[in-house]
Enzyme design. Structure first.
Site, PDB file in Angstrom:
ATOM      1  N   ARG A  34      25.728  64.118  22.945  1.00  0.00           N
ATOM      2  CA  ARG A  34      26.552  64.690  23.943  1.00  0.00           C
ATOM      3  C   ARG A  34      27.541  65.517  22.262  1.00  0.00           C
ATOM      4  O   ARG A  34      27.875  66.695  22.345  1.00  0.00           O
ATOM      5  CB  ARG A  34      27.934  63.949  23.436  1.00  0.00           C
ATOM      6  CG  ARG A  34      29.230  64.775  24.409  1.00  0.00           C
ATOM      7  CD  ARG A  34      29.942  63.290  24.701  1.00  0.00           C
ATOM      8  NE  ARG A  34      30.516  62.594  26.055  1.00  0.00           N
ATOM      9  CZ  ARG A  34      30.040  61.262  26.345  1.00  0.00           C
ATOM     10  NH1 ARG A  34      30.488  60.879  24.906  1.00  0.00           N
ATOM     11  NH2 ARG A  34      29.109  60.634  26.436  1.00  0.00           N
ATOM     12  N   ILE A 122      14.935  41.249  31.713  1.00  0.00           N
ATOM     13  CA  ILE A 122      13.939  40.323  32.850  1.00  0.00           C
ATOM     14  C   ILE A 122      14.063  41.143  33.738  1.00  0.00           C
ATOM     15  O   ILE A 122      14.332  41.960  35.042  1.00  0.00           O
ATOM     16  CB  ILE A 122      15.577  39.592  33.480  1.00  0.00           C
ATOM     17  CG1 ILE A 122      16.108  38.443  32.052  1.00  0.00           C
ATOM     18  CG2 ILE A 122      14.703  39.009  34.540  1.00  0.00           C
ATOM     19  CD1 ILE A 122      17.567  37.847  33.545  1.00  0.00           C
ATOM     20  N   GLY A 173      28.616  44.880  19.409  1.00  0.00           N
ATOM     21  CA  GLY A 173      28.888  46.014  20.308  1.00  0.00           C
ATOM     22  C   GLY A 173      27.761  45.135  21.612  1.00  0.00           C
ATOM     23  O   GLY A 173      27.709  46.150  22.718  1.00  0.00           O
ATOM     24  N   GLU A 176      32.061  46.560  25.125  1.00  0.00           N
ATOM     25  CA  GLU A 176      32.458  47.878  24.466  1.00  0.00           C
ATOM     26  C   GLU A 176      34.613  47.916  23.602  1.00  0.00           C
ATOM     27  O   GLU A 176      35.302  46.946  24.000  1.00  0.00           O
ATOM     28  CB  GLU A 176      32.694  49.145  25.811  1.00  0.00           C
ATOM     29  CG  GLU A 176      31.487  49.605  26.060  1.00  0.00           C
ATOM     30  CD  GLU A 176      30.555  50.120  25.034  1.00  0.00           C
ATOM     31  OE1 GLU A 176      30.758  50.677  24.243  1.00  0.00           O
ATOM     32  OE2 GLU A 176      29.147  50.109  25.124  1.00  0.00           O
ATOM     33  N   LYS A 191      24.927  46.118  38.945  1.00  0.00           N
ATOM     34  CA  LYS A 191      23.266  45.269  38.759  1.00  0.00           C
ATOM     35  C   LYS A 191      23.183  44.884  39.888  1.00  0.00           C
ATOM     36  O   LYS A 191      22.398  44.326  41.651  1.00  0.00           O
ATOM     37  CB  LYS A 191      23.634  44.382  38.088  1.00  0.00           C
ATOM     38  CG  LYS A 191      23.546  45.771  36.516  1.00  0.00           C
ATOM     39  CD  LYS A 191      24.137  44.120  35.778  1.00  0.00           C
ATOM     40  CE  LYS A 191      23.709  45.433  34.524  1.00  0.00           C
ATOM     41  NZ  LYS A 191      24.102  44.215  32.988  1.00  0.00           N
TER      42      LYS A 191
END
Length: 390
Positions: A34, A122, A173, A176, A191
């Site tokens: 970006r 996973i 980290g 957010e 998910k």
């Protein structure tokens, strides 16, 4: 020759992983970002123009690792229509558009892989596709979000306050600056939708699924869990009930010590897959972080080198399961005043505690009724969690 979109935590992780293993047959040729003027230590060919990626005749593979769901959709759709195999990590985009993208894969005979989108390191999707590709599967449930699990681990293991645990997750980290996607259950929801398509063949839109996170949890709730020798875990859950009906939810659960996922700590994910005859199988691994997820992206890339595609076998079943919210289960419900109590229609109550400081009810409620009031539950000073009998 990869055209990479996005160079955040996962994109950078993939770049470093490829550099470490010195791959001879996988190379990042161009990176679209970006902000091209952002300072970076990596010496690579950056661009802020997607057309430069798609018009490069040397690029024969697209990897999309951006956080903008709309832009990710445009990139993936464009790649498939140009017959460029593509790997995506954007679970929100996939949860919204997966049916259309399945059709595009078939129309253009081009692979879209996204194992890294569901549970980090996973390989749950590929296992559901290959090993659990029959009607014996009855449920998939687990910790699908590493950030919320990291926070809960710090609270229960190190007695951190909720705000302190959240700040630590942000500093490392794992969460957010706006953590709602993780702690309010949306990431787990996206998910779960993807997993359900591969586990049972059925697509269910996000708006139809009861979703409630941990942001309203307070010290009273934590004390209740500790007294009952349980822990809160944010759980995504899909299960076949009464033959061919399917229930789905994302919400905190009071997990007992006997359960596999009780001991899943920090940023790790844990998924329990249950079948009619093989009972329970448990998958465990890191669900957050640049290197684990970047490695999962690389696994998808190398699978494409061998012409691997998802077959979506369950979607070819003549009788797909029917999604329902007509299901009742036990919950713990902490509330502030009687107007909050009236919000939830209890079918029966087994425990009721009232004091000036703290009020809660344990009882049976319908998933349908909870879904009707989920927005109000988030707004009020209340907290609700599934409370399994075992």
């Amino acid at each position: 020759q990869i055209g990479l979109f996005g160079f955040g935590t996962v994109g950078n992780g993939l770049y470093d992983v490829l550099k470490r293993i010195e791959s001879s047959n996988v190379e990042i040729r161009r990176i679209c970002v970006r902000d091209i003027n952002k300072p970076r230590t990596v010496k690579a060919l950056f661009t802020d123009n997607a057309d430069e990626i798609f018009s490069d005749p040397e690029i024969n593979f697209i990897v999309e690792l951006i956080d903008d769901a709309d832009a990710a959709y445009d990139i993936v759709k464009r790649a498939l229509m140009k017959r460029l195999p593509v790997v995506s990590g954007n679970k929100k985009m996939l949860a919204r558009h997966i049916e259309e993208l399945i059709d595009l894969q078939r129309q253009y005979n081009t692979a879209l892989l996204y194992d890294a989108s569901a549970c980090g390191s996973i390989p749950v999707i590929r296992n559901l596709e290959e090993y659990y590709d029959n009607d014996l599967l009855t449920s998939v449930k687990g910790i699908l979000n590493g950030s919320s699990n990291f926070i809960l681990s710090k609270i229960f293991n190190e007695k951190m306050s909720y705000p302190a645990a959240l700040k630590l997750a942000q500093d490392l980290g794992f969460a957010e600056s706006n953590p709602s996607l993780d702690i309010d259950g949306w990431d787990s929801l996206f998910k779960l939708i993807i997993i359900t398509v591969h586990a049972f063949g059925l697509y269910v839109a996000p708006e139809q699924i009861f979703t409630y996170g941990i942001s309203n949890m307070n010290d009273d709730d934590i004390r209740f869990a500790t007294e009952k020798e349980r822990r809160f875990k944010l759980i995504g859950h899909v299960e076949k009930i009464d033959g061919n009906r399917l229930i789905m939810s994302v919400m905190p659960q009071l997990i007992s010590r006997e359960k596999y996922i009780y001991s899943v700590e920090d940023e790790f994910n844990g998924v329990v897959i249950k079948g009619l005859f093989y009972d329970k199988q448990f998958m465990f691994g890191r669900g957050a972080g640049g290197y684990p997820t970047g490695s999962a992206v690389l696994s998808d890339i190398t699978a494409c080198l061998y012409d691997y595609k998802y077959e979506y076998k369950k979607r070819n079943d003549s009788q797909l399961p029917e999604y329902t919210t007509d299901y009742s289960f036990r919950v713990y419900y902490r509330y502030q005043d009687y107007a909050d109590l009236d919000l939830v229609k209890f079918e029966s109550v087994s425990e009721n505690y009232i004091s000036d400081e703290y009020k809660y009810v344990v009882g049976k409620v319908s998933l349908r009724e909870l879904h009707k009031v989920q927005d109000e539950l988030r707004r009020r000073n209340v907290f609700i969690a599934a409370y399994p009998n075992d």
